[in-house]
Enzyme design. Structure first.
Site, PDB file in Angstrom:
ATOM      1  N   ASP A 237       0.833  -1.206   0.000  1.00  0.00           N
ATOM      2  CA  ASP A 237       0.000   0.000   0.000  1.00  0.00           C
ATOM      3  C   ASP A 237       0.871   1.260   0.000  1.00  0.00           C
ATOM      4  OD1 ASP A 237      -2.716   1.212   0.639  1.00  0.00           O
ATOM      5  OD2 ASP A 237      -1.589   1.925   2.362  1.00  0.00           O
ATOM      6  N   GLU A 279       1.169  -0.548  -5.096  1.00  0.00           N
ATOM      7  CA  GLU A 279       0.085   0.420  -5.208  1.00  0.00           C
ATOM      8  C   GLU A 279       0.758   1.782  -5.333  1.00  0.00           C
ATOM      9  OE1 GLU A 279      -3.507   2.944  -3.509  1.00  0.00           O
ATOM     10  OE2 GLU A 279      -1.780   2.472  -2.306  1.00  0.00           O
TER      11      GLU A 279
END
Ligand code: GLC
Length: 570
Positions: A237, A279
């Site tokens: 992330d 990401e």
């Protein structure tokens, strides 16, 4: 092993010089021990190129891991071969679990704690028995303010955990770092006692300080722990923001790439081919840097393709998609790397200027943000599910799916979108009250009501009945042909009767040794007749889509409005 150690030593040296090398030696020992103790089943190289990913919140999908386990046959029938579990780790859930409180513990409501040790590995094994790999989300840029590191850090400036985070006497550092959650957060600094701490996202998510090598080593240990449990990969992330440097925008810095290379080396050493998925909400030219020379992430989301799929449907033109995938925008990637593509995810339809032009942002926002409430981050995004954006029109939903499933990359299906799940007002209202921030992304989350779904599937005119079986067929047909995951793309030109470009036609061949697939789309609402240039084949077989009319003598194709066709050619 020697090579891995050498590479890690080298990366350490570049990041920290000769500082705390005993930590590195300690990590080496842990990895060696891991390799002696655990023998997870081998992962095949590049497995992530052949899968169809399904992304879900375990609780919202079906209560808990037991519920998810019950639905493995459903996912298997749908053609899903990889699950991306949205955050499952312990968290106060103010950012849907991206605010991690404990990296080693699954949230108790997902798994009874007395069974946690055995139930999660058992779930992974059962998923594997259906041919389903499992990756999960891990926020490595920040923790929750309730994480014990931060709780310790708050105690005093001398606390050993203080340096796990980024502190300043005044909120006056890294001022060139943009505020990501505009309209929700006003600053990247928040006050705690006499000092300020840095946070790139919510003010309850303090950023970790990777200048402190302990943070890097701790994070590697967390990865090792979950590898020992049996997960097949991690979605990293918010990866572009790991390293901060004064006078820069604190995004995609060279040290961030060194950190990513470090993580990759550790994973490769412990369990080769463990997926590391970036990401990186950036332009492809930046995202490809996260593939390195095949030594950073294996895969990364193609962020700009997503809004351009929406633009193409709104504008009834293939050009936005072709332009985005041209080398001008999407550079070639290393042989072992892969794009991940998606229509919708747990976040908003993001229109960040980092990868969308002002003009496109306006066009897409004007066309698709049909309710003020859907506006996210002051025009930077739209919080709505696929079916809402597509006016709950099955034909449009299917067209979007067919495009995503045919274009290069590994497709990601967002839970519920396979049957046209709509925005969830009740869940949104309940959540914003609970978390104390008006985060409209909660509109696109919400629970699946399985009884309601089953009843809807029995009614032929319901949205679910018109969408679900067709999405299922598309995915299952896709799974039969490696060309979709691995083939190169050859664009074809379509012309109308007067020889002009037929812009509503998107036409290309996915080429691969086993079989070439011709993919044709009519993005316009009306039927279209066109000729294809450059498509040579002696035989063809329709494998999915609506029957097109092909007239061999004139080499003319006719496709109904908003339809598509997959054709196996030789
Ligand atoms: C990523 C996640 C998003 C989250 C943010 C902060 O962008 O997709 O949901 O809010 O990171 O962790």
């Amino acid at each position: 092993m020697k090579e891995a150690q050498q590479a890690l030593r080298h990366l350490w040296q570049e990041l920290y010089g000769t500082d705390k090398t005993e930590l590195l030696e300690g990590l080496f020992e842990e990895i060696s021990l891991f390799n002696q103790q655990y023998h997870p089943p081998a992962l095949s190289p590049e497995w992530y190129k052949d899968v169809v990913v399904y992304s879900l919140y375990v609780d919202l999908f079906n209560e808990n891991f037991a519920g998810l386990r019950d639905k493995l046959p459903y996912l298997n029938e749908l053609g899903v071969t990889c699950l991306w579990l949205l955050p499952i780790l312990d968290s106060p859930m103010r950012d849907a679990g991206f605010d991690i409180r404990d990296y080693r513990r699954i949230r108790p409501e997902l798994l009874p704690q007395d069974e946690a040790e055995t139930a999660f590995p058992a779930f992974l094994k059962e998923a594997a028995s259906f041919g389903i790999r499992v990756i999960f989300d891990i926020a490595i840029n920040h923790t929750s303010e309730t994480h014990h590191w931060f709780q310790e850090a708050l105690k005093s400036p001398d606390n050993p955990y203080r340096d796990y985070y980024i502190w300043s006497e005044k909120p006056d550092q890294y001022l060139d770092a943009r505020i990501i959650f505009q309209g929700i957060e006003e600053s990247n600094w928040a006050r705690a006692g006499d000092a300020w701490f840095f946070h790139r996202f919510f003010d309850f998510q303090p950023d970790l300080n990777y200048r402190n090598p302990r943070v890097l080593v701790e994070m590697c240990r967390h990865f090792l722990y979950w590898l020992s449990v049996g997960v097949d990969g991690f979605r990293a992330d918010a990866i572009p923001y790991l390293w901060k440097e004064e006078g820069t925008d604190c995004e995609n810095l060279p040290q961030t790439h060194l950190l990513v290379k470090f993580f990759r080396q550790v994973l490769d050493w412990a369990r080769p081919h463990t997926l590391l998925l970036a990401e990186a909400c950036q332009k492809p030219v930046e995202v490809v840097k996260y593939f390195g020379q095949g030594d950073e992430c294996h895969a990364g989301y193609h962020f700009p393709l997503m809004p351009q799929l929406f633009k193409a449907i709104a504008a009834e033109s293939a050009l936005p998609v072709m332009h985005t995938l041209s080398e001008e925008i999407t550079p070639p990637i290393p042989e072992s790397s892969q794009w991940f593509t998606f229509l919708r995810c747990h976040d908003e339809l993001s229109l960040e200027l980092v990868y969308v032009s002002e003009e496109d942002r306006k066009y897409i926002h004007d066309h698709y943000c049909k309710q003020d409430q859907w506006n996210f981050r002051l025009g930077q995004g739209i919080s709505a599910r696929l079916s809402e954006l597509m006016d709950r029109d099955p034909q449009k939903i299917l067209l979007a799916y067919a495009m995503m499933l045919s274009l290069p990359g590994t497709p990601v299906i967002y839970y519920g979108d396979e049957f046209g799940k709509t925005n969830d007002q009740a869940y949104y209202h309940q959540q914003i009250k609970a978390v104390g921030k008006d985060d409209t992304r909660f509109l696109v989350r919400g629970r699946i009501d399985w009884q309601e779904l089953e009843a809807a599937l029995q009614k032929p005119d319901s949205l679910a009945a018109q969408v679900f079986p067709r999405v299922k067929t598309l995915i299952n047909v896709r799974n039969l042909y490696p060309a979709f995951g691995r083939g190169r793309i050859e664009w074809l030109k379509a012309t109308d009767a007067s020889g002009n470009s037929a812009n509503p036609v998107l036409a290309f061949i996915r080429k691969q040794t086993e079989a070439d697939i011709l993919c044709l789309f009519n993005l316009a609402a009306n039927q279209i007749t066109f000729r294809l240039e450059g498509a040579h084949f002696s035989s063809f077989e329709m494998i999915a889509g609506e029957e097109p009319v092909y007239q061999a003598q004139t080499n003319q194709w006719t496709l109904p409005g908003r339809s598509w066709q997959w054709i196996k050619i030789s």
